[in-house]
Design an enzyme around this catalytic site. Structure first.
Site, PDB file in Angstrom:
ATOM      1  N   GLU A 172       4.016  -5.651   8.678  1.00 57.35           N
ATOM      2  CA  GLU A 172       2.680  -5.414   8.091  1.00 57.35           C
ATOM      3  C   GLU A 172       2.095  -6.702   7.508  1.00 57.35           C
ATOM      4  O   GLU A 172       0.873  -6.842   7.384  1.00 57.35           O
ATOM      5  CB  GLU A 172       2.754  -4.348   6.985  1.00 57.35           C
ATOM      6  CG  GLU A 172       3.001  -2.945   7.510  1.00 57.35           C
ATOM      7  CD  GLU A 172       3.069  -1.890   6.403  1.00 57.35           C
ATOM      8  OE1 GLU A 172       2.966  -0.707   6.725  1.00 57.35           O
ATOM      9  OE2 GLU A 172       3.238  -2.243   5.214  1.00 57.35           O
ATOM     10  N   HIS A 188      10.190  -4.610   3.701  1.00 59.03           N
ATOM     11  CA  HIS A 188      10.683  -3.228   3.668  1.00 59.03           C
ATOM     12  C   HIS A 188      11.063  -2.761   5.060  1.00 59.03           C
ATOM     13  O   HIS A 188      10.502  -3.208   6.046  1.00 59.03           O
ATOM     14  CB  HIS A 188       9.706  -2.261   2.997  1.00 59.03           C
ATOM     15  CG  HIS A 188       8.361  -2.013   3.644  1.00 59.03           C
ATOM     16  ND1 HIS A 188       7.467  -3.006   3.957  1.00 59.03           N
ATOM     17  CD2 HIS A 188       7.755  -0.840   3.998  1.00 59.03           C
ATOM     18  CE1 HIS A 188       6.354  -2.457   4.453  1.00 59.03           C
ATOM     19  NE2 HIS A 188       6.512  -1.149   4.510  1.00 59.03           N
ATOM     20  N   HIS A 197       0.820  -1.228   0.000  1.00 61.10           N
ATOM     21  CA  HIS A 197       0.000   0.000   0.000  1.00 61.10           C
ATOM     22  C   HIS A 197       0.847   1.270   0.000  1.00 61.10           C
ATOM     23  O   HIS A 197       0.438   2.305   0.515  1.00 61.10           O
ATOM     24  CB  HIS A 197      -0.967  -0.030   1.193  1.00 61.10           C
ATOM     25  CG  HIS A 197      -0.279  -0.090   2.527  1.00 61.10           C
ATOM     26  ND1 HIS A 197      -0.824  -0.709   3.622  1.00 61.10           N
ATOM     27  CD2 HIS A 197       0.923   0.400   2.949  1.00 61.10           C
ATOM     28  CE1 HIS A 197      -0.002  -0.601   4.649  1.00 61.10           C
ATOM     29  NE2 HIS A 197       1.063   0.078   4.270  1.00 61.10           N
ATOM     30  N   HIS A 234      -1.211   4.677   9.710  1.00 55.59           N
ATOM     31  CA  HIS A 234       0.182   5.065   9.960  1.00 55.59           C
ATOM     32  C   HIS A 234       0.214   6.367  10.755  1.00 55.59           C
ATOM     33  O   HIS A 234       0.669   7.404  10.267  1.00 55.59           O
ATOM     34  CB  HIS A 234       0.925   5.238   8.643  1.00 55.59           C
ATOM     35  CG  HIS A 234       0.927   4.017   7.763  1.00 55.59           C
ATOM     36  ND1 HIS A 234      -0.180   3.585   7.069  1.00 55.59           N
ATOM     37  CD2 HIS A 234       1.909   3.138   7.458  1.00 55.59           C
ATOM     38  CE1 HIS A 234       0.122   2.497   6.375  1.00 55.59           C
ATOM     39  NE2 HIS A 234       1.382   2.203   6.597  1.00 55.59           N
TER      40      HIS A 234
END
Ligand code: DHB
Ligand code: FE
Length: 287
Positions: free
Chosen positions: A240, A193, A12, A59
């Site tokens: 995530e 990531h 995303h 976030h």
């Protein structure tokens, strides 16, 4: 009953939203990334559900570090795009599905999943970028959306196993809804990531590929993976990926893989995307 007819996962990354909003999708950097979603966009138009249960993480946009719900379910009529510091994205307001959300809230809480219920929620890139990747740039989103926000930002996030079992509970809960509806469940975020510290930029293709394989064929085993393995092998923000197990639990034991795409890099992240269909959608009361 409400029937779960498909699931998908996608990264995303906020820069994907900016590329779409600023008309950069044909640029050499972005073109190969968006090409990986062409199949899905065509499939999604042909297979529009009534409702998407969209699992994502906020976030620090709607929630602050002072209030950190582990699981938060969007029960409102609509959810505006959040201002993440550059003004809200120019995308439609997300329409909710309050009656199904209320049914999920009641059923899941009585099934011992203690959800936070959100009657006001601004949705950030975690939710709007997947909608843009799948449905493009319409004036109105073509589906109603029930946001399910998962804490993967502040320690401790829920385990993959807890997420998988929540997905299984969502599967049972949707089956007991009184109206005939089709539902898709999306898991977002990932893949490998790390946005901070000495390992910033870390990508692990081998881990990501194995994760996609196990998500399809060995979700029970994958659900046992401890947090430390996510962080070590997929980077700090790779955590995530636990959210993908909610989607997977909601589809039942056996699934058919319709589409897969993997691309490095998208911004700082390994882009992973998979579309799945339950092998036997008629037996939704069972896991
Ligand atoms: C990036 C990826 C994310 O998942 C996110 O939430 C923020 C940034 C990135 O790759 O830049
Ligand atoms: Fe993210």
């Amino acid at each position: 009953m409400a029937r779960i007819t498909a699931g998908l996962t996608t990264s995303h990354i906020p820069a994907i939203g900016a590329a779409i909003d600023l008309g950069k999708t044909e640029e050499p950097y972005w073109k190969p990334l968006f090409a990986g979603y062409e199949w899905t966009k065509a499939w999604a138009t042909e297979n529009l559900p009534d409702v998407v249960i969209l699992v994502y993480n906020d976030h620090a946009s709607a929630f602050t570090p002072e209030i950190v719900p582990t699981f938060a379910l969007g029960c409102a009529d609509e959810f505006p795009p959040a201002d993440e510091g550059y003004g809200a994205r120019p995308v439609p307001v997300v329409r909710g599905r309050p009656d199904l959300a209320a049914h999920l809230a009641q059923t899941l809480i009585l099934d011992e999943f203690d959800l936070t219920l959100m009657y006001k929620l601004d949705v950030d890139h975690g939710l709007t970028v997947p909608l843009s990747l799948v449905y493009g740039q319409p004036d109105e989103w073509p589906v109603q959306v029930i946001p399910l926000a998962v804490n993967v930002v502040q320690y401790p996030p829920p385990t993959g196993h807890r997420c998988y079992r929540l997905g299984q509970a969502i599967r049972r809960a949707t089956a007991s809804f009184g109206e005939d509806l089709t539902v898709h469940v999306w898991g977002t975020g990932g893949m490998s990531h790390q946005l901070q510290g000495p390992r910033a930029g870390f990508i692990n293709k081998e881990f990501d590929t194995a994760f996609l394989d196990r998500l399809v064929k060995d979700p029970d085993g994958l659900a046992r993976m401890p947090h430390i393995e996510y962080v070590r092998e997929a980077g700090s923000e790779g955590i995530e990926l636990v959210m993908w197990l909610i989607m997977r639990g909601a589809l039942g034991r056996d699934v058919e893989e319709l589409h897969r795409f993997y691309h490095v890099p998208g911004s700082n992240t390994a882009v992973g995307h998979i579309v799945l269909r339950p092998a036997d959608p008629s037996r939704q009361e069972e896991n």
